[in-house]
Design a protein around this motif. Sequence first.
Motif, PDB file in Angstrom:
ATOM      1  N   TYR A  98       0.826  -1.212   0.000  1.00 37.34           N
ATOM      2  CA  TYR A  98       0.000   0.000   0.000  1.00 37.34           C
ATOM      3  C   TYR A  98       0.860   1.262   0.000  1.00 37.34           C
ATOM      4  CZ  TYR A  98      -3.080   3.670   1.749  1.00 37.34           C
ATOM      5  OH  TYR A  98      -3.761   4.835   1.912  1.00 37.34           O
ATOM      6  N   GLU A  99       0.463   2.235  -0.834  1.00 41.52           N
ATOM      7  CA  GLU A  99       1.117   3.538  -0.880  1.00 41.52           C
ATOM      8  C   GLU A  99       0.044   4.615  -0.935  1.00 41.52           C
ATOM      9  OE1 GLU A  99       3.605   3.375  -4.326  1.00 41.52           O
ATOM     10  OE2 GLU A  99       5.161   2.181  -3.344  1.00 41.52           O
ATOM     11  N   ASN A 100       0.145   5.583  -0.015  1.00 38.54           N
ATOM     12  CA  ASN A 100      -0.884   6.622   0.089  1.00 38.54           C
ATOM     13  C   ASN A 100      -1.163   7.314  -1.237  1.00 38.54           C
ATOM     14  OD1 ASN A 100      -1.463   6.390   2.852  1.00 38.54           O
ATOM     15  ND2 ASN A 100       0.261   7.686   3.426  1.00 38.54           N
ATOM     16  N   GLU A 101      -0.118   7.601  -1.955  1.00 40.84           N
ATOM     17  CA  GLU A 101      -0.277   8.392  -3.171  1.00 40.84           C
ATOM     18  C   GLU A 101      -0.978   7.634  -4.293  1.00 40.84           C
ATOM     19  OE1 GLU A 101       4.011   6.786  -3.106  1.00 40.84           O
ATOM     20  OE2 GLU A 101       2.534   7.608  -1.690  1.00 40.84           O
ATOM     21  N   ASN A 102      -1.180   6.332  -4.104  1.00 42.90           N
ATOM     22  CA  ASN A 102      -1.811   5.527  -5.152  1.00 42.90           C
ATOM     23  C   ASN A 102      -3.278   5.217  -4.880  1.00 42.90           C
ATOM     24  OD1 ASN A 102       0.499   5.359  -6.743  1.00 42.90           O
ATOM     25  ND2 ASN A 102       1.233   3.499  -5.728  1.00 42.90           N
ATOM     26  N   GLU A 103      -3.892   5.892  -3.916  1.00 43.75           N
ATOM     27  CA  GLU A 103      -5.285   5.571  -3.568  1.00 43.75           C
ATOM     28  C   GLU A 103      -6.236   5.698  -4.747  1.00 43.75           C
ATOM     29  OE1 GLU A 103      -6.654   7.701  -0.165  1.00 43.75           O
ATOM     30  OE2 GLU A 103      -5.694   6.320   1.253  1.00 43.75           O
ATOM     31  N   GLN A 104      -6.054   6.724  -5.541  1.00 49.04           N
ATOM     32  CA  GLN A 104      -6.930   6.898  -6.698  1.00 49.04           C
ATOM     33  C   GLN A 104      -6.746   5.779  -7.719  1.00 49.04           C
ATOM     34  OE1 GLN A 104      -9.399   9.142  -6.851  1.00 49.04           O
ATOM     35  NE2 GLN A 104      -8.781   9.838  -4.805  1.00 49.04           N
ATOM     36  N   GLU A 105      -5.537   5.272  -7.824  1.00 45.77           N
ATOM     37  CA  GLU A 105      -5.287   4.144  -8.715  1.00 45.77           C
ATOM     38  C   GLU A 105      -5.964   2.879  -8.185  1.00 45.77           C
ATOM     39  OE1 GLU A 105      -3.734   4.018 -11.759  1.00 45.77           O
ATOM     40  OE2 GLU A 105      -3.871   6.205 -11.548  1.00 45.77           O
ATOM     41  N   TYR A 106      -5.869   2.661  -6.877  1.00 42.68           N
ATOM     42  CA  TYR A 106      -6.534   1.502  -6.288  1.00 42.68           C
ATOM     43  C   TYR A 106      -8.040   1.571  -6.505  1.00 42.68           C
ATOM     44  CZ  TYR A 106      -2.112   1.204  -3.617  1.00 42.68           C
ATOM     45  OH  TYR A 106      -0.797   1.134  -3.240  1.00 42.68           O
ATOM     46  N   ALA A 107      -8.583   2.788  -6.448  1.00 43.77           N
ATOM     47  CA  ALA A 107     -10.032   2.961  -6.573  1.00 43.77           C
ATOM     48  C   ALA A 107     -10.558   2.539  -7.940  1.00 43.77           C
ATOM     49  CB  ALA A 107     -10.413   4.415  -6.300  1.00 43.77           C
ATOM     50  N   LYS A 108      -9.685   2.479  -8.923  1.00 42.56           N
ATOM     51  CA  LYS A 108     -10.132   2.060 -10.253  1.00 42.56           C
ATOM     52  C   LYS A 108     -10.621   0.616 -10.268  1.00 42.56           C
ATOM     53  CE  LYS A 108      -7.184   5.313 -12.783  1.00 42.56           C
ATOM     54  NZ  LYS A 108      -6.042   5.463 -13.722  1.00 42.56           N
ATOM     55  N   PHE A 109     -10.246  -0.152  -9.240  1.00 45.00           N
ATOM     56  CA  PHE A 109     -10.710  -1.538  -9.160  1.00 45.00           C
ATOM     57  C   PHE A 109     -12.216  -1.629  -8.923  1.00 45.00           C
ATOM     58  CE2 PHE A 109      -6.199  -2.262  -7.783  1.00 45.00           C
ATOM     59  CZ  PHE A 109      -5.828  -3.051  -8.859  1.00 45.00           C
TER      60      PHE A 109
END
Length: 284
Positions: A98-109
């Motif tokens: 997990y990386e904070n700055e990638n939350e929007q990328e994770y949300a694409k799931f």
Amino acid sequence: MIKLLHLVDNSLQSQTAAKCDLLIHIGIGKLQYAIIDKVRDELKALAEYELPEISNLADLMLAIERLPETKREFTYPFSKIRISFDSYKFTFIPEELYENENEQEYAKFFNPSATDLILTNRIRTSKIRNIFAIDANFNSALNHIFQKPRIYSQASSFIEGIKKTNPDRNGTCLFIDFHGDHIQIACLKKSELVLYNILECINADEFNYYLLNTIDSLDLDPAITKVMISGDVTSGNDEYYERIIKYFKVPMFADSRLIVNHPELFNNVSPHTYFSLISLDECE
């Protein structure tokens, strides 16, 4: 609104609330809450309201604002306020990835809508981050009604609860949480989470399909798999219960008393019914 349950210890007052946590679950058409005395580690209040004719977010928030507790218990100066709600928009990321700055990328799931905010919970006992969507207006309303609430999706509390109460640390255990229009289902193998999902489910035939699919996909052996059930389910003339015992040994009922002590006031409340709500007490 229809009051289904309202039990409050007389010792709960505004001046004693600072040592207590308020736990709230907002479901489809229902609101449940519990108050936990963190010093005594015991339940102080348990309540459930049916919120009929809820067709949109505005109606839901108006119904909550009109609850008597909104002007009474909910205004007490609690130590912490934790709120969970049912969401199908979520994903899990292992903590080591997990990386904070990638939350929007994770949300694409899970394809959030343009009006959604992305929030994250840490599911401590499983070492995962639960990334989920919440409507921005819903989030704003909750923060307006309640004082600095910590907001969770239903997955966080349920997983923390089953990890806390797992009856077979070295075996396989299937956990099923029943509600009016959906189920939560999770599986632990040797205490490790191998499955979690929330599924729309409105009848026993749908449930039977999900149960068989879970048995097949996880290669479960019904002879040695323990089944724990919670929520709106009983052992007498219950279609869902009957479907379980077609395939598994007699299931066990989850016990919220393993999470927090229940004084005599709550003796007539089945300790599995509000298991997921009270499991919020295990969330960070």
